[in-house]
Design an enzyme around this catalytic site. Structure first.
Site, mmCIF file in Angstrom:
data_model
loop_
_atom_site.group_PDB
_atom_site.id
_atom_site.type_symbol
_atom_site.label_atom_id
_atom_site.label_comp_id
_atom_site.label_asym_id
_atom_site.label_seq_id
_atom_site.Cartn_x
_atom_site.Cartn_y
_atom_site.Cartn_z
ATOM 1 N N ARG A 180 0.919 -1.250 0.072
ATOM 2 C CA ARG A 180 0.085 -0.051 -0.064
ATOM 3 C C ARG A 180 0.907 1.256 0.040
ATOM 4 O O ARG A 180 2.108 1.253 0.520
ATOM 5 C CB ARG A 180 -0.661 0.030 1.417
ATOM 6 C CG ARG A 180 -1.766 -1.119 1.600
ATOM 7 C CD ARG A 180 -2.499 -0.930 2.594
ATOM 8 N NE ARG A 180 -3.435 -2.209 2.828
ATOM 9 C CZ ARG A 180 -3.090 -3.341 3.473
ATOM 10 N NH1 ARG A 180 -1.846 -3.391 3.996
ATOM 11 N NH2 ARG A 180 -3.984 -4.258 3.710
ATOM 12 N N LYS A 206 -2.395 -2.353 8.027
ATOM 13 C CA LYS A 206 -3.413 -1.854 8.511
ATOM 14 C C LYS A 206 -3.473 -2.523 9.962
ATOM 15 O O LYS A 206 -2.858 -3.554 10.639
ATOM 16 C CB LYS A 206 -4.793 -2.278 7.850
ATOM 17 C CG LYS A 206 -4.986 -1.454 6.501
ATOM 18 C CD LYS A 206 -6.215 -1.759 5.959
ATOM 19 C CE LYS A 206 -6.441 -0.998 4.724
ATOM 20 N NZ LYS A 206 -7.817 -1.278 4.189
ATOM 21 N N HIS A 274 -2.599 2.716 -6.202
ATOM 22 C CA HIS A 274 -3.201 1.381 -5.481
ATOM 23 C C HIS A 274 -3.308 0.337 -6.481
ATOM 24 O O HIS A 274 -3.419 -0.996 -6.142
ATOM 25 C CB HIS A 274 -4.356 1.817 -4.858
ATOM 26 C CG HIS A 274 -4.863 0.784 -3.902
ATOM 27 N ND1 HIS A 274 -3.989 0.469 -2.809
ATOM 28 C CD2 HIS A 274 -5.652 -0.141 -3.465
ATOM 29 C CE1 HIS A 274 -4.611 -0.250 -1.822
ATOM 30 N NE2 HIS A 274 -5.542 -0.710 -2.506
ATOM 31 N N ARG A 277 -0.789 -2.467 -6.647
ATOM 32 C CA ARG A 277 -0.702 -3.395 -5.695
ATOM 33 C C ARG A 277 -1.698 -4.326 -6.258
ATOM 34 O O ARG A 277 -1.473 -5.707 -5.989
ATOM 35 C CB ARG A 277 -1.274 -2.895 -4.288
ATOM 36 C CG ARG A 277 -1.588 -4.107 -3.421
ATOM 37 C CD ARG A 277 -1.946 -3.110 -2.088
ATOM 38 N NE ARG A 277 -2.674 -3.738 -0.924
ATOM 39 C CZ ARG A 277 -2.084 -4.444 -0.210
ATOM 40 N NH1 ARG A 277 -0.791 -4.742 0.045
ATOM 41 N NH2 ARG A 277 -2.993 -5.182 0.825
ATOM 42 N N HIS A 300 -3.631 -9.502 3.886
ATOM 43 C CA HIS A 300 -5.080 -9.565 4.015
ATOM 44 C C HIS A 300 -5.557 -10.556 4.944
ATOM 45 O O HIS A 300 -5.112 -11.678 5.103
ATOM 46 C CB HIS A 300 -5.737 -10.076 2.668
ATOM 47 C CG HIS A 300 -5.690 -9.059 1.654
ATOM 48 N ND1 HIS A 300 -6.103 -9.345 0.183
ATOM 49 C CD2 HIS A 300 -5.741 -7.672 1.390
ATOM 50 C CE1 HIS A 300 -6.128 -8.278 -0.465
ATOM 51 N NE2 HIS A 300 -6.097 -7.420 0.036
ATOM 52 N N TYR A 309 -9.743 -9.274 -4.693
ATOM 53 C CA TYR A 309 -8.629 -8.359 -4.789
ATOM 54 C C TYR A 309 -8.026 -8.508 -6.176
ATOM 55 O O TYR A 309 -7.847 -7.771 -7.033
ATOM 56 C CB TYR A 309 -7.516 -8.503 -3.845
ATOM 57 C CG TYR A 309 -6.828 -7.048 -3.733
ATOM 58 C CD1 TYR A 309 -7.220 -6.091 -2.910
ATOM 59 C CD2 TYR A 309 -5.629 -6.847 -4.379
ATOM 60 C CE1 TYR A 309 -6.682 -5.016 -2.544
ATOM 61 C CE2 TYR A 309 -4.903 -5.745 -4.203
ATOM 62 C CZ TYR A 309 -5.418 -4.959 -3.156
ATOM 63 O OH TYR A 309 -4.763 -3.836 -3.218
#
Length: 328
Positions: A180, A206, A274, A277, A300, A309
């Protein structure tokens, strides 16, 4: 940047001021936000969005019910009350995705109230979230993704060589390691080895979750080229990528760089940082990469997220299953 410590038991967090709710609700909401921010390690932006969304719900309910919202009133809510809120927001032109996020915040608050024994908002379980169409990411063509970090593409721009090298290094990281943009720009100088001195980096994703990802030698070389040209000192504990004045590099600069490169490569508006990615994950899968391994590389939590994704469909999953299962 100095991070503020989460409030400990001995610290008192001032209650959020909710003029349309009783003090008990304001206090409970304050404690809930501390909980999701500190214990569940949600980002500050997520906590802020949750607070804003729950405020909207409580503000509407106060007007809808004709009195300030108490814990007892929350426990007595009906599906009709909540659907009235959703209809009102729809009338204001709010998208289904925003409504879904609002309901997620309200459900999180409701779960906290139930765990603390303060209120049971049963009506929330009977309200369905609005349907939101799934939009699959659009990866770049392999050839374009490989050229995106080519400094020569921007040779005609009136920019210093170190800036071009910096931008190329960031884009190479996004595509080469599937990071990211916040993960790439959050790297410290000490986090990245010199070419030949290592082939992995540890990034913080994250929820402050750290993961190890491989990094290509060509990407490490691009970073080394930038470091050699950078006019600013880059201490080990400081940011690896810096802006024109030596401070941390803004994501907006990389977004603008991608906008310029879209024109040079004839790419659509969907070619964002993005998207690199997305491209990393999809191109790995196209070349036979294992879906579980790609999930780990992307950071993830759920395999279903990786499936969406990468745009993988059920037929591809069956192919992987038949090829991998001992009795396939």
């Amino acid at each position: 940047m100095v991070r503020k410590a989460a409030p400990g038991p001995e610290q008192k967090t001032p209650a959020i001021d909710l003029p349309f709710a009783a003090a008990e609700v304001s206090a409970a909401m304050t404690r809930w936000l501390v909980h999701v921010g500190a214990e569940r390690r949600m980002s500050a932006k997520t906590v802020e969005a949750y607070a804003r969304d729950v405020r909207q719900v409580l503000g509407f309910l106060c007007e809808h019910l004709g009195s300030r919202i108490t814990l007892k009133a929350l426990g007595a809510l009906t599906t009709a009350d909540l659907r009235a809120f959703m209809a009102s927001r729809r009338g204001d032109g709010i998208s289904g995705r925003s409504l879904m996020r609002t309901l997620a915040g309200m459900r999180s608050f409701a779960r906290y109230l139930a765990r603390e024994g303060l209120a049971e908002i049963g009506a929330l379980s009977a309200v369905r979230a609005p349907k939101v169409p799934k939009t699959l990411p659009k990866p770049l063509p392999v050839g374009s993704a490989k050229r995106i970090a080519d400094v020569d593409l921007r040779a005609g721009e009136d920019r210093e060589a170190w800036v071009l090298a910096r931008d190329a290094a960031v884009l190479a990281l996004l595509y080469g390691s599937g990071l990211r943009i916040s993960e790439a720009l959050g790297l410290k100088r000490r986090d990245v080895p010199a070419p030949g001195a290592g082939d992995v980096i540890v990034v913080t994703g994250k929820g402050n979750k750290r993961r190890m990802v491989p990094v290509l030698r060509s990407v490490l070389q691009a970073i080394a080229d930038y470091v050699a040209l950078c006019p600013y000192a880059l201490p080990d504990g400081g940011p690896l990528f810096v802006g024109a004045k030596g401070g941390p590099l803004s994501p907006r600069i990389i977004q603008l760089t991608m906008e310029r490169l879209r024109g040079a490569l004839g790419l659509p508006d969907s070619a964002t940082p993005h998207a690199l990615r997305h491209s990393f994950a999809t191109h790995l899968l196209m070349r036979g990469g294992d879906l579980r391994a790609i999930q780990e590389l992307l950071g993830h939590a759920s395999l279903s997220t990786t499936q969406i994704y990468t745009g993988i469909d059920s037929e591809r999953l069956l192919e992987v299953y038949r090829a991998a299962h001992p009795r396939g």
